[in-house]
Design a protein around this motif. Structure first.
Motif, PDB file in Angstrom:
ATOM      1  N   TYR A   5       0.831  -1.206   0.000  1.00 23.00           N
ATOM      2  CA  TYR A   5       0.000   0.000   0.000  1.00 23.00           C
ATOM      3  C   TYR A   5       0.864   1.255   0.000  1.00 23.00           C
ATOM      4  N   SER A   6       2.007   1.213   0.641  1.00 27.97           N
ATOM      5  CA  SER A   6       2.932   2.345   0.607  1.00 27.97           C
ATOM      6  C   SER A   6       3.446   2.575  -0.812  1.00 27.97           C
ATOM      7  N   LEU A   7       3.780   1.481  -1.494  1.00 30.40           N
ATOM      8  CA  LEU A   7       4.228   1.593  -2.883  1.00 30.40           C
ATOM      9  C   LEU A   7       3.124   2.131  -3.794  1.00 30.40           C
ATOM     10  N   LEU A   8       1.888   1.698  -3.546  1.00 29.65           N
ATOM     11  CA  LEU A   8       0.766   2.224  -4.326  1.00 29.65           C
ATOM     12  C   LEU A   8       0.608   3.727  -4.121  1.00 29.65           C
ATOM     13  N   GLY A   9       0.718   4.156  -2.871  1.00 26.37           N
ATOM     14  CA  GLY A   9       0.616   5.579  -2.576  1.00 26.37           C
ATOM     15  C   GLY A   9       1.726   6.375  -3.241  1.00 26.37           C
ATOM     16  N   LEU A  10       2.932   5.845  -3.209  1.00 25.06           N
ATOM     17  CA  LEU A  10       4.073   6.502  -3.843  1.00 25.06           C
ATOM     18  C   LEU A  10       3.876   6.579  -5.361  1.00 25.06           C
ATOM     19  N   ALA A  11       3.427   5.490  -5.946  1.00 23.42           N
ATOM     20  CA  ALA A  11       3.170   5.472  -7.394  1.00 23.42           C
ATOM     21  C   ALA A  11       2.077   6.477  -7.756  1.00 23.42           C
ATOM     22  N   CYS A  12       1.080   6.604  -6.903  1.00 22.67           N
ATOM     23  CA  CYS A  12       0.002   7.564  -7.150  1.00 22.67           C
ATOM     24  C   CYS A  12       0.537   8.994  -7.123  1.00 22.67           C
ATOM     25  N   ARG A  13       1.344   9.290  -6.128  1.00 23.39           N
ATOM     26  CA  ARG A  13       1.918  10.639  -6.039  1.00 23.39           C
ATOM     27  C   ARG A  13       2.842  10.928  -7.213  1.00 23.39           C
ATOM     28  N   ALA A  14       3.456   9.883  -7.777  1.00 24.29           N
ATOM     29  CA  ALA A  14       4.334  10.044  -8.934  1.00 24.29           C
ATOM     30  C   ALA A  14       3.553  10.098 -10.246  1.00 24.29           C
ATOM     31  N   GLY A  15       2.233   9.924 -10.173  1.00 25.41           N
ATOM     32  CA  GLY A  15       1.410   9.970 -11.385  1.00 25.41           C
ATOM     33  C   GLY A  15       1.492   8.716 -12.229  1.00 25.41           C
ATOM     34  N   GLU A  69      -9.234  -0.547   1.209  1.00 26.03           N
ATOM     35  CA  GLU A  69      -7.784  -0.515   1.404  1.00 26.03           C
ATOM     36  C   GLU A  69      -7.074   0.080   0.197  1.00 26.03           C
ATOM     37  N   LEU A  70      -7.490  -0.331  -1.011  1.00 21.63           N
ATOM     38  CA  LEU A  70      -6.877   0.218  -2.224  1.00 21.63           C
ATOM     39  C   LEU A  70      -7.131   1.715  -2.321  1.00 21.63           C
ATOM     40  N   GLY A  71      -8.361   2.117  -2.067  1.00 19.51           N
ATOM     41  CA  GLY A  71      -8.693   3.537  -2.115  1.00 19.51           C
ATOM     42  C   GLY A  71      -7.917   4.336  -1.088  1.00 19.51           C
ATOM     43  N   ALA A  72      -7.820   3.823   0.126  1.00 19.43           N
ATOM     44  CA  ALA A  72      -7.093   4.527   1.187  1.00 19.43           C
ATOM     45  C   ALA A  72      -5.609   4.670   0.840  1.00 19.43           C
ATOM     46  N   ALA A  73      -5.022   3.648   0.229  1.00 22.68           N
ATOM     47  CA  ALA A  73      -3.612   3.709  -0.157  1.00 22.68           C
ATOM     48  C   ALA A  73      -3.361   4.818  -1.171  1.00 22.68           C
ATOM     49  N   LEU A  74      -4.372   5.103  -2.002  1.00 23.37           N
ATOM     50  CA  LEU A  74      -4.243   6.139  -3.029  1.00 23.37           C
ATOM     51  C   LEU A  74      -4.723   7.503  -2.556  1.00 23.37           C
ATOM     52  N   GLY A  75      -5.328   7.534  -1.361  1.00 22.63           N
ATOM     53  CA  GLY A  75      -5.915   8.780  -0.891  1.00 22.63           C
ATOM     54  C   GLY A  75      -7.186   9.116  -1.644  1.00 22.63           C
ATOM     55  N   LYS A  76      -7.890   8.094  -2.078  1.00 22.15           N
ATOM     56  CA  LYS A  76      -9.113   8.232  -2.878  1.00 22.15           C
ATOM     57  C   LYS A  76     -10.241   7.469  -2.185  1.00 22.15           C
ATOM     58  N   ILE A  84      -1.137   0.059 -12.482  1.00 20.74           N
ATOM     59  CA  ILE A  84       0.163   0.686 -12.294  1.00 20.74           C
ATOM     60  C   ILE A  84       0.788   0.792 -13.678  1.00 20.74           C
ATOM     61  N   THR A  85       1.180   2.010 -14.050  1.00 21.86           N
ATOM     62  CA  THR A  85       1.653   2.247 -15.407  1.00 21.86           C
ATOM     63  C   THR A  85       3.173   2.333 -15.512  1.00 21.86           C
ATOM     64  N   ASP A  86       3.865   2.162 -14.405  1.00 21.96           N
ATOM     65  CA  ASP A  86       5.322   2.202 -14.408  1.00 21.96           C
ATOM     66  C   ASP A  86       5.866   0.796 -14.169  1.00 21.96           C
ATOM     67  N   ARG A  87       6.782   0.382 -14.998  1.00 16.18           N
ATOM     68  CA  ARG A  87       7.334  -0.975 -14.934  1.00 16.18           C
ATOM     69  C   ARG A  87       8.026  -1.255 -13.595  1.00 16.18           C
ATOM     70  N   ASN A  88       8.776  -0.294 -13.076  1.00 19.17           N
ATOM     71  CA  ASN A  88       9.512  -0.506 -11.828  1.00 19.17           C
ATOM     72  C   ASN A  88       8.574  -0.612 -10.626  1.00 19.17           C
ATOM     73  N   PHE A  89       7.590   0.284 -10.543  1.00 22.38           N
ATOM     74  CA  PHE A  89       6.610   0.185  -9.465  1.00 22.38           C
ATOM     75  C   PHE A  89       5.857  -1.145  -9.563  1.00 22.38           C
ATOM     76  N   ALA A  90       5.483  -1.530 -10.783  1.00 19.28           N
ATOM     77  CA  ALA A  90       4.745  -2.784 -10.976  1.00 19.28           C
ATOM     78  C   ALA A  90       5.568  -3.975 -10.487  1.00 19.28           C
ATOM     79  N   ALA A  91       6.859  -3.991 -10.798  1.00 19.94           N
ATOM     80  CA  ALA A  91       7.720  -5.096 -10.375  1.00 19.94           C
ATOM     81  C   ALA A  91       7.837  -5.149  -8.852  1.00 19.94           C
ATOM     82  N   LEU A  92       8.000  -3.994  -8.217  1.00 15.92           N
ATOM     83  CA  LEU A  92       8.101  -3.955  -6.755  1.00 15.92           C
ATOM     84  C   LEU A  92       6.810  -4.449  -6.103  1.00 15.92           C
ATOM     85  N   ILE A  93       5.676  -4.026  -6.648  1.00 15.92           N
ATOM     86  CA  ILE A  93       4.389  -4.433  -6.078  1.00 15.92           C
ATOM     87  C   ILE A  93       4.150  -5.924  -6.305  1.00 15.92           C
ATOM     88  N   GLN A  94       4.462  -6.421  -7.495  1.00 16.43           N
ATOM     89  CA  GLN A  94       4.311  -7.859  -7.761  1.00 16.43           C
ATOM     90  C   GLN A  94       5.167  -8.680  -6.808  1.00 16.43           C
TER      91      GLN A  94
END
Length: 102
Positions: A5-15, A69-76, A84-94
């Motif tokens: 969830y932290s990674l999801l939040g970070l990815a969200c802030r990174a767009g 939980e997903l919504g809260a991680a994104l602040g939504k 997840i549209t970034d390959r590196n974030f996707a790999a970390l989350i997987q």
């Protein structure tokens, strides 16, 4: 689980996130979605439809967490699907999801 969830939040802030059905489908069709997370409490019909789309467009689709939980991680508000549209974030989350499943 908190790491994911932290990674999801970070990815969200990174767009690097598309959330909600229409945005995720657009990301899939545009071949931008590296990973799609579906909430475990989303409808079976939605899960089947999006997992089929993931296979069709060559993206990884996983069922993980709950809508709130997903919504809260994104602040939504609660959301059933996130891409997840970034390959590196996707790999970390997987990798994080695999560690939780073991």
């Amino acid at each position: 689980m908190n790491r994911i969830y932290s990674l999801l939040g970070l990815a969200c802030r990174a767009g690097k996130i598309a959330w909600g059905y229409q945005a995720v489908v657009a990301a899939l069709k545009g071949h931008k979605a590296e990973l799609v997370l579906l909430a475990g409490d989303s409808s079976p019909r939605l899960q089947a439809k999006l997992l089929r789309s993931c296979r069709e467009y060559g993206s990884q689709g996983l069922i993980y967490g709950q809508k709130n939980e997903l919504g809260a991680a994104l602040g939504k508000p609660p959301c059933a699907v996130v891409a997840i549209t970034d390959r590196n974030f996707a790999a970390l989350i997987q990798n994080g999801v695999r560690e939780v499943d073991v």
